[in-house]
Design a protein around this motif. Structure first.
Motif, PDB file in Angstrom:
ATOM      1  N   ASP A  56     -20.932  16.689  66.957  1.00 31.91           N
ATOM      2  CA  ASP A  56     -20.422  15.919  65.827  1.00 31.91           C
ATOM      3  C   ASP A  56     -20.786  16.610  64.517  1.00 31.91           C
ATOM      4  OD1 ASP A  56     -19.320  13.106  65.002  1.00 31.91           O
ATOM      5  OD2 ASP A  56     -21.099  13.447  63.742  1.00 31.91           O
ATOM      6  N   SER A  57     -19.916  16.503  63.519  1.00 29.51           N
ATOM      7  CA  SER A  57     -20.119  17.208  62.254  1.00 29.51           C
ATOM      8  C   SER A  57     -21.446  16.857  61.592  1.00 29.51           C
ATOM      9  CB  SER A  57     -18.960  16.912  61.295  1.00 29.51           C
ATOM     10  OG  SER A  57     -18.866  15.523  61.038  1.00 29.51           O
TER      11      SER A  57
ATOM     12  N   ASN B 158     -17.786  17.245  71.947  1.00 28.01           N
ATOM     13  CA  ASN B 158     -16.385  17.169  71.540  1.00 28.01           C
ATOM     14  C   ASN B 158     -15.636  18.432  71.901  1.00 28.01           C
ATOM     15  OD1 ASN B 158     -17.012  14.702  70.147  1.00 28.01           O
ATOM     16  ND2 ASN B 158     -17.858  15.946  68.477  1.00 28.01           N
ATOM     17  N   ASN B 159     -14.332  18.332  71.910  1.00 34.08           N
ATOM     18  CA  ASN B 159     -13.510  19.534  71.982  1.00 34.08           C
ATOM     19  C   ASN B 159     -13.703  20.330  70.701  1.00 34.08           C
ATOM     20  OD1 ASN B 159     -12.396  18.895  74.504  1.00 34.08           O
ATOM     21  ND2 ASN B 159     -10.787  17.665  73.555  1.00 34.08           N
ATOM     22  N   LEU B 160     -13.574  21.641  70.805  1.00 34.88           N
ATOM     23  CA  LEU B 160     -13.729  22.483  69.628  1.00 34.88           C
ATOM     24  C   LEU B 160     -12.617  22.166  68.638  1.00 34.88           C
ATOM     25  CD1 LEU B 160     -15.648  24.821  68.789  1.00 34.88           C
ATOM     26  CD2 LEU B 160     -13.843  26.383  69.482  1.00 34.88           C
TER      27      LEU B 160
ATOM     28  N   ASN C 178     -29.771  18.545  56.116  1.00 29.21           N
ATOM     29  CA  ASN C 178     -29.129  17.772  57.183  1.00 29.21           C
ATOM     30  C   ASN C 178     -29.770  17.968  58.551  1.00 29.21           C
ATOM     31  OD1 ASN C 178     -27.244  16.819  55.330  1.00 29.21           O
ATOM     32  ND2 ASN C 178     -25.815  18.513  55.742  1.00 29.21           N
ATOM     33  N   VAL C 179     -30.781  18.812  58.662  1.00 29.01           N
ATOM     34  CA  VAL C 179     -31.358  19.079  59.983  1.00 29.01           C
ATOM     35  C   VAL C 179     -32.502  18.113  60.254  1.00 29.01           C
ATOM     36  CG1 VAL C 179     -30.736  21.515  59.798  1.00 29.01           C
ATOM     37  CG2 VAL C 179     -33.057  20.803  59.236  1.00 29.01           C
TER      38      VAL C 179
ATOM     39  N   LEU D  79     -16.571  23.791  59.006  1.00 28.95           N
ATOM     40  CA  LEU D  79     -18.012  23.588  59.131  1.00 28.95           C
ATOM     41  C   LEU D  79     -18.668  24.661  59.996  1.00 28.95           C
ATOM     42  CD1 LEU D  79     -18.275  19.707  59.636  1.00 28.95           C
ATOM     43  CD2 LEU D  79     -19.111  21.017  57.675  1.00 28.95           C
ATOM     44  N   ILE D  80     -17.901  25.245  60.887  1.00 24.96           N
ATOM     45  CA  ILE D  80     -18.444  26.228  61.822  1.00 24.96           C
ATOM     46  C   ILE D  80     -19.030  27.420  61.081  1.00 24.96           C
ATOM     47  CG2 ILE D  80     -17.793  27.906  63.599  1.00 24.96           C
ATOM     48  CD1 ILE D  80     -15.768  25.840  64.592  1.00 24.96           C
TER      49      ILE D  80
END
Length: 927
Positions: free
Chosen positions: A549-550, A727-729, A672-673, A663-664
């Motif tokens: 997830d993003s 998720n799917n890529l 965010n980590v 985002l990749i």
């Protein structure tokens, strides 16, 4: 054409050149001699590299012999010999090499260093005339280069582009520190690439005079290693290199003794790291006795133990430095580096320096422990035994490197058998007392050059370091702490379920055995006899960081590092390092964009233990707050480097543009980590085996591999609920339009373009399509070198490659073409590159380029069959891309079968002016 620039930050490999006196040459497959005119030759028959000859013309001249008005001329001359000679027209040599399947390109066929220039030909032995012609080529390089004035003027632009490519903070700091380190030596202020103003304005006569002065027989050696009749090779050398030239050029690569402590400080706004190097410059001592060899081995053992201790300290909670290590290497003629390098946390710099100096004092004062001594000694013995088993499987490059060092340093050649026998003798007789005595000479030179490299605004002074040294000198240190560990406990596997092999498929043609385990794991076994006692294991599965997830993607991007810092397989990093050293193995885990991998190299004695570690990778984790904090801190330091260093900035911004700011490809946002997300991601991706294929290649017993697979891998449960949703890529519509995007970065006047074509996955469906894609790399490289280097003469080199790390999950992937050039002309060069590639749609590729690319790929394919690493790459690539491994292992017939018309149709599918995007790097001040 490669320039070798040795700097403070190069990766160091210790290479000992043994020079024991010998009355006769104890190597029946080697001939060493001197022609009547003074040329030295080295000929070595080596059947390992079948149907191949590695030829070298070595000239004992480099940038260190240049006068002030000749700065860069040794390297310039290296370029010019390819631009025409008595028997070959301008770049005719290049076309000839390509026609016989020998690839040509920048950094492939020649290099210039401080103390040598070397021309390199790799000749496929399909035709005896090709071999003889190669000697004619090298003799023309030695004696008959034309050095036409008009060609010199054209080549200036190529050399200047090569110089511009190296500009930046690394070059600046190297030049600054080298000037201090090389004080009182011939190497001072003589970087091989030279000076821009001299290259721009040099008169052709200067280059001609340099050639005439230094390219004389007594300065040259001809080296030939390969699968040939060595007497016939000696005949070719005598035929083509016996020119009657008796002129000598006297020179001295002098190195004076250093007798004082010196400092070199360098701050740069484009540097994001803090580094201190303690470097001792020593005159290289020839090894002329058995004692010299034994002393070298003792020093190496001391260094290994010291580095192990520094690694342990670096992994401690609140470690005072990021990393540190010692090295020793004879890098130049008459010169050896001994150095200790420390990468520092930005806010704890002097404490980091003191910590390393304390450990140096501790090891010299308290000596090594029995545990440390035996661990390192046994590891070196194991390495040696492995080398002895593979004496018939040594690359040509080992031999020509040995001959090169022998010629440049005026040493006597010593056969590899004798070296290994003596090393074995000494490793068996060395005692811990020998190591204790050896520590008296271990980094005992007070006349260091201390090189300090810092970001702008950061400061370490001479007084700071002098004070740290003084504090260490008077400190009273505690005794060594024994760092032993329970090997059996560390390797203890976890049996989660009953194990069972449900299917065994044996392919006799490929000698591949495929196991299907009840838990869903697939194991591929490919025994080979390519190298004795070498085993490579690679476990891989699709889906990775980009499948989360993003909101968790930043945590996913640092998950691999967190895994390592926590201790892979439930074993602390320091214990794992020692364990792997004992086992002569490596072990790594990686989570990338859309795949995961577990990889290791090992030997037969440790084969079963690696299966235990594979088991633990899926069943044991040991996360900790301190490990996560260290992971975040390391990531912060990395980001400081990337946010300052121009090359990183360009590539990162280009990736963002080309990936439409997905985002990749965005950098990690550390806000965010969090550790829980990272742990859940790792537990999800590295707990269940059902998605994994484990490939094993090398010298192993297949029945043992089957047994170990069933026992240790089959017992891992696949019934584990994922802790996160996978998720799917998300598909990426790669950026494509005719507008050029610019990235302004850096102060240097350099420019680079990335021209990317958007490719449909449907264009690459079968094994045959992948082979055509491989062929396209050579065709495109040849066409672009013709257009950008030979005709346009502004670009040093071109790289081109497909990017398939999203394959097969996305419907698109990319083909990248990258090149450099003058800032004011980079757009024009980009247009030429684009027109060159897209013209194939209308005009097609040439028959010559097509046939040459097939020859080069076939030679490359034959070479790859000699190495387990290449077999592993082929197999893992096949399984990841869902291709037939049998076809991918034997592609020669496919290469032969691909027609010119078929290749033209394929190329037309690849390149389109409507499906490309260019990103160009220009300096910040350029408008």
């Amino acid at each position: 054409m490669k320039k070798i620039i040795s700097g403070v930050f190069i990766a160091i490999i210790l290479v000992l050149t043994f020079t024991l006196s010998a009355k006769t040459l104890n190597d029946k497959d080697t001939s060493i001699g001197t022609l009547s005119n003074g040329i030295t030759y080295y000929v070595k028959k080596n059947e390992f590299e079948k149907e191949k000859a590695s030829l070298r013309l070595l000239v004992n001249v480099g940038s260190a012999l240049e006068e002030e008005h000749e700065r860069g001329i040794a390297h310039f001359l290296e370029h010019m010999v390819f631009r025409g000679s008595k028997n070959f027209k301008d770049y005719e040599v290049v076309k000839y090499l390509e026609s016989i399947g020998a690839e040509f390109g920048p950094d492939t066929n020649a290099f210039t260093s401080f103390d040598r220039t070397c021309y390199m030909l790799e000749v496929p032995l399909k035709n005896e005339k090709d071999l003889e012609k190669a000697f004619l080529i090298l003799s023309d390089f030695a004696f008959e280069a034309k050095l036409d004035d008009d060609k010199i003027e054209i080549e200036k632009n190529i050399v200047l582009d090569e110089l511009r490519r190296g500009l930046g903070p690394s070059m600046r700091l190297t030049e600054k520190h080298f000037d201090v380190m090389m004080k009182n030596t011939v190497y001072q202020d003589r970087m091989p690439i030279g000076k821009e103003e001299i290259i721009k304005n040099v008169k052709p006569q200067v280059i001609k005079d340099f050639y005439k002065k230094w390219y004389v027989p007594k300065n040259m050696a001809v080296i030939a290693v390969g699968d040939f009749d060595k007497d016939k090779i000696k005949g070719y050398i005598e035929k083509y290199f016996s020119k009657n030239i008796t002129k000598e050029s006297n020179f001295d690569y002098f190195v004076n003794d250093k007798n004082s402590l010196e400092y070199s400080f360098y701050n740069d706004p484009e540097i994001g790291f803090s580094l201190v190097d303690f470097i001792s410059i020593k005159k290289t001592k020839p090894i002329i006795s058995k004692k010299d060899i034994k002393d070298s081995i003792i020093f190496d053992i001391c260094q290994s133990v010291f580095n192990e201790r520094l690694y342990d300290i670096s992994k401690e909670k609140d470690s005072p430095f990021m990393s540190a290590g010692a090295y020793s290497v004879p890098i130049l003629k008459n010169m050896t580096y001994q150095g200790i390098t420390v990468q520092l946390w930005e806010n704890n710099q002097i404490e980091g320096v003191k910590s390393v100096l304390y450990e140096l004092k501790r090891i010299k004062q308290n000596k090594v422990t029995q545990d440390e001594f035996l661990r390192v000694l046994n590891s070196k013995k194991s390495d040696l035994e492995k080398e002895k088993k593979n004496l018939d499987k040594i690359d040509n490059r080992y031999y020509f490197q040995s001959f090169m060092d022998t010629f440049i340093n005026k040493n006597r050649y010593f056969s590899i058998n004798e070296i290994l026998d003596l090393t074995s003798e000494f490793l068996n007789e060395i005692t811990i007392d020998d190591i204790s005595n050896g520590l008296n000479d271990f980094f005992n030179d007070e006349n260091y050059t201390i090189c300090v490299t810092l970001p702008s605004g950061k400061k370490i002074t001479e007084s700071d370091i002098n004070q740290a040294i003084a504090q260490v000198n008077i400190a009273v240190l505690e005794k060594n702490i024994q760092n032993s560990f329970n090997e059996e406990e560390l390797l203890k596997p976890v049996f989660e379920t009953d194990s069972n092999i449900v299917k065994v498929i044996k392919n006799e043609k490929t000698n591949i055995t495929e196991l299907k385990l009840q838990n869903g794991l697939t194991v591929i076994l490919k025994p080979t006899d390519l190298k004795k006692d070498e085993i490579i294991i690679n476990g891989l599965a699709l889906m990775g960081a980009a499948n989360v997830d993003s909101s968790m993607i930043d945590s996913a991007k640092i998950a691999s590092r967190y895994f390592s810092e926590s201790g892979i397989c439930g074993i602390s990093p320091t214990s794992l390092s020692k364990l792997l050293k004992v086992k002569n193995s490596t072990f790594n885990i990686n989570l990338s964009y859309n795949q995961r991998s577990i990889s290791c190299n090992t030997v037969n004695d440790s084969f079963e233990d690696m299966f235990k570690l594979l088991n633990r990778a899926f069943t044991c984790k040991n996360y900790s707050t301190s490990a996560f904090d260290r992971t975040v801190n390391l990531e912060k330091e990395d980001q400081k480097v990337k946010n300052n260093y121009p090359d990183y900035i360009f590539y990162e911004k280009a990736e963002n543009i080309l990936n439409n700011f997905s985002l990749i490809s965005k950098p990690v946002d550390l806000k965010n980590v969090n550790s829980k997300d990272a742990e859940n991601i790792l537990d999800t991706f590295f707990s269940s085996t059902k998605d994994f294929t484990i490939v094993i290649v090398g010298d192993f017993d297949c029945e043992k591999a089957i047994s170990y697979s069933e026992k240790y891998l089959g017992s891992i449960s696949s019934e584990k609920n994922p802790k996160i949703k996978i998720n799917n890529l998300p598909d990426i519509e790669f950026s494509q339009n005719e507008d050029i995007e610019y990235v302004k970065v850096g102060k240097e006047k350099k420019s680079q373009a990335m021209l990317c074509f958007d490719l449909e996955k449907n264009a690459i469906k079968q094994e045959r399509d992948w082979i055509k894609l491989f062929l396209m790399r050579y065709i495109a490289k040849d066409s672009l070198l013709d257009a950008l280097r030979l005709k346009n003469a502004k670009t040093y080199g071109v790289v081109n490659y497909p990017i398939w790390y999203f394959y097969p999950d996305l419907k698109h992937f990319r083909y990248v073409v990258s090149f450099t050039g003058p800032v004011d002309e980079i757009e024009m060069i980009n247009k030429i590159a684009l027109d060159t590639l897209t013209s194939t749609i209308f005009e097609g590729i040439s028959v010559e380029k097509f046939e040459n690319s097939k020859k080069i790929l076939k030679v490359e394919t034959q070479d790859s069959k000699k190495y387990n690493e290449r077999i592993m790459q082929t197999l893992t690539g096949a399984y990841l891309r869902r291709l037939d491994p049998e076809l991918m292992l034997s592609i020669d017939s496919i290469i032969d079968d691909i027609t010119f018309e078929e290749m033209n149709d394929f190329v037309k599918q690849l390149f389109s002016k409507q499906k490309n995007k260019t990103v160009i790097w220009i300096p910040e001040e350029k408008q």
